[in-house]
Structure formats: C-alpha cells, structure tokens
Scaffold this active site. Structure first.
Site, PDB file in Angstrom:
ATOM      1  N   GLU A  32     -12.716 -22.118  34.504  1.00 21.97           N
ATOM      2  CA  GLU A  32     -14.035 -22.816  35.095  1.00 21.97           C
ATOM      3  C   GLU A  32     -13.958 -24.431  35.053  1.00 21.97           C
ATOM      4  O   GLU A  32     -13.411 -25.070  34.172  1.00 21.97           O
ATOM      5  CB  GLU A  32     -15.141 -22.449  33.942  1.00 21.97           C
ATOM      6  CG  GLU A  32     -16.449 -21.685  34.652  1.00 21.97           C
ATOM      7  CD  GLU A  32     -16.185 -20.625  35.295  1.00 21.97           C
ATOM      8  OE1 GLU A  32     -15.978 -20.479  36.526  1.00 21.97           O
ATOM      9  OE2 GLU A  32     -16.255 -19.374  34.616  1.00 21.97           O
ATOM     10  N   HIS A  33     -14.534 -24.809  36.230  1.00 20.54           N
ATOM     11  CA  HIS A  33     -14.605 -26.437  36.353  1.00 20.54           C
ATOM     12  C   HIS A  33     -13.233 -26.875  36.476  1.00 20.54           C
ATOM     13  O   HIS A  33     -12.848 -28.115  36.499  1.00 20.54           O
ATOM     14  CB  HIS A  33     -15.247 -27.004  35.407  1.00 20.54           C
ATOM     15  CG  HIS A  33     -16.797 -26.622  35.371  1.00 20.54           C
ATOM     16  ND1 HIS A  33     -17.696 -27.448  36.276  1.00 20.54           N
ATOM     17  CD2 HIS A  33     -17.595 -25.769  34.970  1.00 20.54           C
ATOM     18  CE1 HIS A  33     -18.921 -26.856  36.256  1.00 20.54           C
ATOM     19  NE2 HIS A  33     -18.797 -25.877  35.247  1.00 20.54           N
ATOM     20  N   GLY A 123     -24.948 -17.522  38.627  1.00 22.04           N
ATOM     21  CA  GLY A 123     -23.428 -17.741  38.228  1.00 22.04           C
ATOM     22  C   GLY A 123     -22.548 -16.862  39.026  1.00 22.04           C
ATOM     23  O   GLY A 123     -21.304 -16.736  38.537  1.00 22.04           O
ATOM     24  N   SER A 125     -22.254 -16.348  42.587  1.00 15.73           N
ATOM     25  CA  SER A 125     -21.841 -16.846  43.775  1.00 15.73           C
ATOM     26  C   SER A 125     -22.716 -16.233  44.856  1.00 15.73           C
ATOM     27  O   SER A 125     -22.313 -15.756  45.978  1.00 15.73           O
ATOM     28  CB  SER A 125     -20.553 -16.757  44.060  1.00 15.73           C
ATOM     29  OG  SER A 125     -19.547 -17.569  43.382  1.00 15.73           O
ATOM     30  N   SER A 127     -24.641 -17.845  46.745  1.00 12.54           N
ATOM     31  CA  SER A 127     -24.653 -18.793  47.909  1.00 12.54           C
ATOM     32  C   SER A 127     -23.311 -18.462  48.566  1.00 12.54           C
ATOM     33  O   SER A 127     -23.463 -18.651  50.057  1.00 12.54           O
ATOM     34  CB  SER A 127     -24.843 -20.003  47.556  1.00 12.54           C
ATOM     35  OG  SER A 127     -24.129 -20.504  46.532  1.00 12.54           O
ATOM     36  N   GLU A 159     -21.659 -26.508  51.861  1.00 12.82           N
ATOM     37  CA  GLU A 159     -22.258 -26.674  50.541  1.00 12.82           C
ATOM     38  C   GLU A 159     -22.000 -28.261  50.107  1.00 12.82           C
ATOM     39  O   GLU A 159     -22.819 -28.933  49.852  1.00 12.82           O
ATOM     40  CB  GLU A 159     -21.156 -25.877  49.506  1.00 12.82           C
ATOM     41  CG  GLU A 159     -21.516 -24.541  49.252  1.00 12.82           C
ATOM     42  CD  GLU A 159     -22.684 -24.103  48.452  1.00 12.82           C
ATOM     43  OE1 GLU A 159     -23.459 -24.866  47.966  1.00 12.82           O
ATOM     44  OE2 GLU A 159     -22.359 -22.984  47.928  1.00 12.82           O
ATOM     45  N   ASP A 171     -15.349 -20.268  44.685  1.00 10.66           N
ATOM     46  CA  ASP A 171     -16.449 -19.042  45.089  1.00 10.66           C
ATOM     47  C   ASP A 171     -16.400 -18.800  46.351  1.00 10.66           C
ATOM     48  O   ASP A 171     -16.471 -17.352  47.001  1.00 10.66           O
ATOM     49  CB  ASP A 171     -17.759 -19.654  44.918  1.00 10.66           C
ATOM     50  CG  ASP A 171     -18.090 -20.185  43.469  1.00 10.66           C
ATOM     51  OD1 ASP A 171     -17.423 -19.889  42.810  1.00 10.66           O
ATOM     52  OD2 ASP A 171     -19.259 -20.702  43.358  1.00 10.66           O
TER      53      ASP A 171
HETATM   54  C1  GLA Z   1     -19.500 -23.114  40.668  1.00 11.48           C
HETATM   55  C2  GLA Z   1     -18.876 -23.862  41.798  1.00 11.48           C
HETATM   56  C3  GLA Z   1     -17.222 -23.502  41.574  1.00 11.48           C
HETATM   57  C4  GLA Z   1     -16.791 -23.671  40.245  1.00 11.48           C
HETATM   58  C5  GLA Z   1     -17.594 -23.170  39.154  1.00 11.48           C
HETATM   59  C6  GLA Z   1     -17.190 -23.587  38.007  1.00 11.48           C
HETATM   60  O1  GLA Z   1     -19.361 -21.812  40.692  1.00 11.48           O
HETATM   61  O2  GLA Z   1     -19.336 -23.214  43.086  1.00 11.48           O
HETATM   62  O3  GLA Z   1     -16.833 -24.278  42.586  1.00 11.48           O
HETATM   63  O4  GLA Z   1     -16.429 -25.140  40.155  1.00 11.48           O
HETATM   64  O5  GLA Z   1     -18.905 -23.347  39.354  1.00 11.48           O
HETATM   65  O6  GLA Z   1     -15.815 -23.164  37.642  1.00 11.48           O
END
Ligand code: GLA
Length: 366
Positions: A32-33, A123, A125, A127, A159, A171
């Site tokens: 994540e991130h 969380g 996705s 979008s 985005e 995503d």
């Molecule tokens: C969101 C963003 C992704 C990613 C996550 C964290 O979902 O769209 O690109 O950075 O947060 O992992």
C-alpha cells in the site's frame, strides 16, 4: 446483460445500447502506497463490478445516466470540447473524452448508462473500475488501437490530470488486468506483472467500514508530497531505490516514518509472493498484520474504525491476518482466514463493529 438494464437504457434514451463493457473493483492484499514510489503491489479483482451500456450519437453531445452512482442517481450532459471538472462522479467520463481528444483520437458524442455495485469511497477502486469500463466501451465503439495497459495508463492520466487525484497505477492496472482467482503481482515501475494463484485453502473477507474517503481531498495527496520530500532528503528518485532503511532515521519527521513504511512495505510484498508460492498462509497473514501496523503508525492513513475492524478480526484464531486495504482515511479491510470460516467470521466482526461504533459495516466478500 439483464433485460431490466437494457429496458432502462431504452426508456431513457429512446433507443438501444449497442456496446456493453464492464470492469471489476479491486482489493489490495498487500503493498500500500508503494505504487507512486516505484514499488510493488498485489491486488486482486473483487466480484463487484461496473457496467456500461453505450450507443453512439451523430452529434457531439455526451449524455450520461446512472441510478446508483452519485447521491440519488443522476444524469448529466455536455458537449465534446466543453469538458470541465465539476467535482462530481461524471468528471471521470468527461476526463476520458478530454484525454481522448487531447491525444488526437477522433470521437463523437454518445449516450452512456453506467451502473455499479462497488461502494464509492470504500477503498475498492470504484473510480478505476468506472474509468476502465468506460474506456473499454469507447475502445469498442470507436475501434481505438489501445491495449489493456494503455487503458490503465489513460485512466491514471484522467485521475491525475483532470480529476486532481494524484494516484498511482495500481487500481487502474487491477481493473484492467486482474481476475478474482489470481493476485496481480505488479512492479509499478516497469509495469511488468505476473498472475499468482490465490491458494484455495483460505477464505478472504472484505468488510467496508462505512467511513468514506476521497483521494481528491487532502490526505492522499499530502502523503504523496511527503514521499517526494523524503526522496529529496535521501537523494533518490523514488523510495524504491533506498537500499538501507536505517537512512530514514536521519531525515526528520514525518518524512522518515513515511519512507520507512514504503521501504518495508515493498519488502513485505516480495515476502508475501514468496509465502504464497510456499503455501504459507501463516506467513502471509503475519505480513498483512505488519503492513497494517505500518500504515497505522508510520504512514498514518488508518482511522479508529478501521483499526477496530482489524483488531476484531485478529481476535479470532482462525484469522491469519487482516489489514486496511486501499489508500486509507476510511474504506475497507481485507483479511484471510481458514477455509470455510469467512462468512461466519465476517458476520461476527461486522456485528461487533456495529454494536460499538455508529457506522454500518457491509460485507463485500464472501
Ligand atoms: C489508492 C490509489 C492507488 C494506491 C493506493 C494506496 O487506491 O488509487 O494508486 O496509491 O491508494 O496503495
């Protein structure tokens, strides 16, 4: 495509849709991130999906309808060439036509109906799924020479360049390429990916906390800037390139903690892929638990409701691991447990959450 759906399109637009497309939401198992830091991720598709029905028009008008996206369902129209962000869900569609025109693709107007069962701001996705779905429909309608990775990259450009969310590529790649039997092990720098079978001796559970986030507002973009600042202190282009995590202790806060999350999280993704290949679900679970702690304490993107759901999950001995999934500041948790226990445990966890917080938890999987 159900008859009800086709009827709705016809009733509203007065003619039938000719193009149909869909794409799934995703849950990220770990990593994540890391995507906007040149690192690794491991998402998989969820059963919830976005659907599009589309018919071309002879003029330059775009008409969009949805009954389940936006507060009470709504419609919107605009002329091609007149795209402007209005901070509403239909910006994703306007952003796509803006980008296609910018890149010189010859398009004309269309009528579009979108529907989804992916909750917004959870969380998962919604979008990216919407963007990939609409791009798939337009690729088909205009016979655009775009492959699945192109669709993901274009979704990200919408985005970043139109909606104003400086998200990474995870995503969109997941919505465009992932399926639900495998995890998509993606190197976000090279965009090389490999599909890894998810072991069938576990159950996965996904619970939405009901606390909504939006990546176009503060928190997400701030974390991204903090990572960039950490890079400049560490003298690297991307946090992926830091070899020695101890260097992060010398660069001051919050940059050191943010960098420590990203560097350790990249290592955890590689270990998770190894654990899956060895069939060690205990190890995978342990890595998920560590990932959550790092997001909570170093990256600071969790919220008390999410921590509650993770702790309530870990109280059950059948659970191997659980963590916040996605960008954070609300959203959902993902967990893995012994096969056959997922449904019962998810219900127990959601009930406990509801009795102790003011939020409604919804179970997306199983
Ligand atoms: C969101 C963003 C992704 C990613 C996550 C964290 O979902 O769209 O690109 O950075 O947060 O992992």
């Amino acid at each position: 495509m159900s008859d009800v759906r086709r009827d709705t399109f016809h009733r509203y637009f007065g003619h039938s849709a000719t193009v149909f497309a869909e794409a799934p939401g995703r849950v990220n198992l770990i990593g994540e991130h890391t995507d906007y830091n040149g690192g690794f991720v491991l998402p998989t598709a969820i059963p919830q999906r976005t659907h599009a029905e589309l018919a071309l028009r002879s003029d330059s008008k775009v008409r969009i309808l949805s009954h389940d996206i936006g507060p009470n369902g709504e419609e919107h129209d605009y002329m091609l060439g007149d795209e402007r962000p209005l901070h509403r869900w239909f910006d994703y569609v306007a952003g796509i036509t803006w980008l296609l025109r910018e890149r010189g693709y010859a398009i004309r107007g269309f009528d579009l109906r979108v529907s989804t069962d992916i909750p917004m701001g959870a969380g998962l996705s919604s979008s990216a799924s919407l963007l990939v779905t609409v791009l798939r429909a337009l690729r088909q309608a205009f016979d655009l020479p775009l492959n699945d990775v192109d669709l993901a990259l274009m979704s990200q450009s919408v985005e970043n360049g139109f909606v104003g969310a400086h998200v990474g590529i995870m995503d969109q790649m997941a919505a465009s390429l992932a399926d639900s039997g495998t995890a998509l092990f993606l190197d976000t720098r090279s965009l090389e990916y490999r599909k890894i079978m998810i072991p069938d001796d576990i159950d996965m559970f996904i619970i939405n906390s009901g606390v909504r986030h939006s990546h176009a507002d503060g928190g997400y973009n701030t974390r991204r800037m903090e990572c960039e600042e950490a890079c400049s202190h560490l003298g690297v282009k991307e946090l992926r390139d830091v070899q020695d995590i101890n260097l992060t202790y010398a660069i001051g806060e919050p940059f050191g903690s943010r960098a420590r999350h990203v560097i350790s999280e990249n290592a955890r993704v590689l270990k998770a892929v190894d654990a899956i290949s060895r069939g060690s679900m205990e190890e995978l679970g342990r890595l998920m638990i560590e990932s959550h702690a790092s997001m909570r304490d170093n990256f600071k993107v969790s919220v008390p409701e999410i921590d509650f759901l993770v702790e309530a999950s870990l109280a059950h001995p059948e659970v191997y691991g659980a963590r916040l999934t996605g960008g954070g500041f609300g959203g959902s948790i993902v967990g893995i447990c012994r096969k056959g226990h997922g449904k019962r445990l998810a219900n127990l966890i959601a009930d406990r959450y509801q009795s102790q917080t003011s939020h409604h938890a919804s179970i997306l999987v199983p």
